[in-house]
Design a protein around this motif. Structure first.
Motif, PDB file in Angstrom:
ATOM      1  N   THR A  71       0.833  -1.198   0.000  1.00  0.00           N
ATOM      2  CA  THR A  71       0.000   0.000   0.000  1.00  0.00           C
ATOM      3  C   THR A  71       0.869   1.250   0.000  1.00  0.00           C
ATOM      4  N   ALA A  72       1.832   1.305   0.922  1.00  0.00           N
ATOM      5  CA  ALA A  72       2.702   2.476   1.013  1.00  0.00           C
ATOM      6  C   ALA A  72       3.665   2.518  -0.172  1.00  0.00           C
ATOM      7  N   ALA A  73       4.246   1.378  -0.510  1.00  0.00           N
ATOM      8  CA  ALA A  73       5.280   1.324  -1.558  1.00  0.00           C
ATOM      9  C   ALA A  73       4.676   1.421  -2.963  1.00  0.00           C
ATOM     10  N   VAL A  74       3.390   1.149  -3.117  1.00  0.00           N
ATOM     11  CA  VAL A  74       2.722   0.973  -4.420  1.00  0.00           C
ATOM     12  C   VAL A  74       3.530  -0.093  -5.176  1.00  0.00           C
ATOM     13  N   ILE A  75       4.258   0.303  -6.246  1.00  0.00           N
ATOM     14  CA  ILE A  75       5.311  -0.583  -6.746  1.00  0.00           C
ATOM     15  C   ILE A  75       6.559   0.282  -6.804  1.00  0.00           C
ATOM     16  N   SER A  76       7.541  -0.066  -5.999  1.00  0.00           N
ATOM     17  CA  SER A  76       8.803   0.668  -6.021  1.00  0.00           C
ATOM     18  C   SER A  76       9.839  -0.220  -6.694  1.00  0.00           C
ATOM     19  N   PRO A  77      10.380   0.247  -7.822  1.00  0.00           N
ATOM     20  CA  PRO A  77      11.351  -0.592  -8.527  1.00  0.00           C
ATOM     21  C   PRO A  77      12.666  -0.711  -7.763  1.00  0.00           C
ATOM     22  N   VAL A  78      13.255  -1.892  -7.790  1.00  0.00           N
ATOM     23  CA  VAL A  78      14.567  -2.115  -7.185  1.00  0.00           C
ATOM     24  C   VAL A  78      15.575  -2.214  -8.324  1.00  0.00           C
ATOM     25  N   GLY A  79      16.593  -1.364  -8.288  1.00  0.00           N
ATOM     26  CA  GLY A  79      17.605  -1.378  -9.352  1.00  0.00           C
ATOM     27  C   GLY A  79      18.768  -2.282  -9.002  1.00  0.00           C
ATOM     28  N   LYS A  80      19.050  -2.358  -7.680  1.00  0.00           N
ATOM     29  CA  LYS A  80      20.247  -3.099  -7.263  1.00  0.00           C
ATOM     30  C   LYS A  80      20.030  -3.721  -5.886  1.00  0.00           C
ATOM     31  N   ILE A  81      20.545  -4.936  -5.723  1.00  0.00           N
ATOM     32  CA  ILE A  81      20.536  -5.594  -4.417  1.00  0.00           C
ATOM     33  C   ILE A  81      21.977  -5.898  -4.049  1.00  0.00           C
ATOM     34  N   VAL A  82      22.395  -5.503  -2.848  1.00  0.00           N
ATOM     35  CA  VAL A  82      23.772  -5.742  -2.428  1.00  0.00           C
ATOM     36  C   VAL A  82      23.774  -6.823  -1.343  1.00  0.00           C
ATOM     37  N   ASP A  83      24.543  -7.885  -1.625  1.00  0.00           N
ATOM     38  CA  ASP A  83      24.656  -9.004  -0.697  1.00  0.00           C
ATOM     39  C   ASP A  83      26.099  -9.072  -0.207  1.00  0.00           C
ATOM     40  N   HIS A  84      26.357  -8.438   0.923  1.00  0.00           N
ATOM     41  CA  HIS A  84      27.696  -8.450   1.512  1.00  0.00           C
ATOM     42  C   HIS A  84      28.769  -8.107   0.475  1.00  0.00           C
ATOM     43  N   GLY A  85      28.563  -6.981  -0.188  1.00  0.00           N
ATOM     44  CA  GLY A  85      29.567  -6.501  -1.148  1.00  0.00           C
ATOM     45  C   GLY A  85      29.330  -6.985  -2.576  1.00  0.00           C
ATOM     46  N   LYS A  86      28.617  -8.084  -2.722  1.00  0.00           N
ATOM     47  CA  LYS A  86      28.332  -8.566  -4.090  1.00  0.00           C
ATOM     48  C   LYS A  86      27.080  -7.872  -4.609  1.00  0.00           C
ATOM     49  N   GLU A  87      27.181  -7.315  -5.807  1.00  0.00           N
ATOM     50  CA  GLU A  87      26.042  -6.544  -6.331  1.00  0.00           C
ATOM     51  C   GLU A  87      25.240  -7.334  -7.362  1.00  0.00           C
ATOM     52  N   ILE A  88      23.940  -7.259  -7.219  1.00  0.00           N
ATOM     53  CA  ILE A  88      23.066  -7.771  -8.276  1.00  0.00           C
ATOM     54  C   ILE A  88      22.435  -6.543  -8.909  1.00  0.00           C
ATOM     55  N   CYS A  89      22.756  -6.286 -10.171  1.00  0.00           N
ATOM     56  CA  CYS A  89      22.206  -5.117 -10.859  1.00  0.00           C
ATOM     57  C   CYS A  89      21.204  -5.612 -11.897  1.00  0.00           C
ATOM     58  N   PHE A  90      19.973  -5.166 -11.771  1.00  0.00           N
ATOM     59  CA  PHE A  90      18.961  -5.639 -12.719  1.00  0.00           C
ATOM     60  C   PHE A  90      19.123  -4.901 -14.047  1.00  0.00           C
ATOM     61  N   PRO A  91      18.865  -5.606 -15.152  1.00  0.00           N
ATOM     62  CA  PRO A  91      19.031  -4.987 -16.475  1.00  0.00           C
ATOM     63  C   PRO A  91      18.180  -3.725 -16.648  1.00  0.00           C
ATOM     64  N   SER A  92      17.094  -3.609 -15.857  1.00  0.00           N
ATOM     65  CA  SER A  92      16.241  -2.414 -15.986  1.00  0.00           C
ATOM     66  C   SER A  92      16.958  -1.143 -15.520  1.00  0.00           C
ATOM     67  N   GLY A  93      18.066  -1.301 -14.775  1.00  0.00           N
ATOM     68  CA  GLY A  93      18.915  -0.152 -14.449  1.00  0.00           C
ATOM     69  C   GLY A  93      18.444   0.706 -13.295  1.00  0.00           C
TER      70      GLY A  93
END
Ligand code: PLP
Ligand code: COI
Length: 340
Positions: free
Chosen positions: A284-306
């Motif tokens: 409800t609060a977030a509506v849809i908030s896009p996530v561009g990047k997830i960081v796992d202990h220094g390792k980055e996951i970057c989604f192609p959507s940027g």
């Protein structure tokens, strides 16, 4: 008369409005309930909520539609979820039809605070309930108060629809067989240290993994996850310890019935997250908030959507969902409660 508020620049904060709904539970029954101007709650020092955190809440929004109606999105599902929360914390259920009625009354009593169509703001509705009589042994209270207040809000994350960066948390949000599936205040109290830590490190939110194995994606502190695969499937985590988001359940329907996407609600392993094309948080609060990047202990996951904008499928989901909520797109039967 609409209030003099700078709607387009609102953040997600509390602005006191005129009226709130209050009903008390005593001797095994709810009273008839009233609207009051008194925003303060006075409690005994030993009230159950203060000692043992016996409190639950809900969140939904009222919108001004394109044609000037004031509507609320699926309040019956919030009523049902609050009933589930109440049962899990040994609280009396506030009857579901009365819940919806209390929400409608509170919105109507504060109608001038419903942001105008197109302003980017909405009226956030917060029903909640807590144990109010003194409790010193660990047991449920016998008296409760149910309240509903409203507050106009802007986007939950700064920047609105801009992709955010989140981190994989070292803390757990919910235990197996615990309370993660209900909307209990205690779930949020225990997430505060994790969110403060994440913010200090520059992240907008935490991704929590399942507490038992730390291999599966659960949710964030205040929203469920949605993922889009490279071949355009909608995937969302299934777990007994996440909150059954009404936004997520609605998006599953929208994805399938409005956009013709294949929908999978299933366990999502953290290892496969790097292979998704798009990622978003929904609520409800977030509506849809896009996530561009997830960081796992220094390792980055970057989604192609940027990091600049929402991915194309997320955008379609966002436009369709908000279109339904704001009356631009025809809603499925029963999704929209017209207040005025
Ligand atoms: N997950 C958590 C932990 C939440 O607090 C919320 C907010 O309500 C959600 C998910 C999203 O649920 P909903 O879409 O029903 O608002
Ligand atoms: C909501 O989306 O309604 C929430 O409750 C999330 C957060 C503000 C706790």
């Amino acid at each position: 008369m609409a209030k003099e508020i700078d709607w387009s620049n609102l953040g997600f904060g509390y602005i006191q409005t005129e009226k709130r709904y209050v009903s008390n539970y005593k001797n095994g029954a709810w009273d008839e309930g009233v609207l009051t101007e008194d925003a303060n709650v006075v409690l005994n020092e030993c009230a159950g909520v203060l000692q043992y955190a016996q409190t639950i809440f809900e969140g939904m929004k009222a919108y001004t539609t394109e044609d000037g109606k004031i509507v609320v999105f699926r309040p019956d599902l919030n009523a049902a979820r609050m009933a589930d929360s109440a049962k899990r914390l040994e609280m009396p259920v506030f009857p579901e039809d009365r819940f919806v009625d209390a929400v409608a009354k509170t919105v109507e009593a504060n109608i001038d605070y419903v942001p105008p169509f197109g302003s980017g703001a909405t009226l956030y509705i917060r029903p909640y309930m807590f144990g109010s009589n003194p409790v010193i042994g660990v047991k449920p209270a016998q008296e409760y108060q149910f309240r509903v207040f409203v507050t106009p809000v802007g986007p939950y994350f700064k920047g609105g629809a801009k992709p955010i960066v989140i981190k994989v948390s070292d803390f757990d949000r919910a235990a197996p067989h615990g309370t993660g599936h209900i909307k209990a205040g205690l779930n949020y109290a225990m997430s505060l240290h994790a969110i403060v830590t994440a913010h200090e490190e520059g992240y907008a939110e935490n991704m929590y993994l399942d507490a038992a194995t730390r291999t599966k994606v659960e949710e964030t502190g205040g929203a469920n996850f949605i993922f889009i695969t490279k071949d355009g499937k909608f995937v969302t985590p299934k777990s007994d310890s996440i909150l059954p988001s009404i936004t997520r359940r609605s998006l599953e329907y929208v994805a399938k019935e409005y956009l013709g996407l294949e929908v999978e609600e299933r366990e999502v392993f953290f290892d496969e997250v790097k292979d998704f094309a798009e990622c978003g948080l929904c609520g409800t609060a977030a509506v849809i908030s896009p996530v561009g990047k997830i960081v796992d202990h220094g390792k980055e996951i970057c989604f192609p959507s940027g990091m600049e904008e929402m991915g194309p499928v997320t955008k379609k989901l966002y436009d369709t969902l908000t279109g339904i909520q704001m009356g631009r797109i025809e809603a499925p039967e029963g999704w929209i409660k017209v207040i005025k």
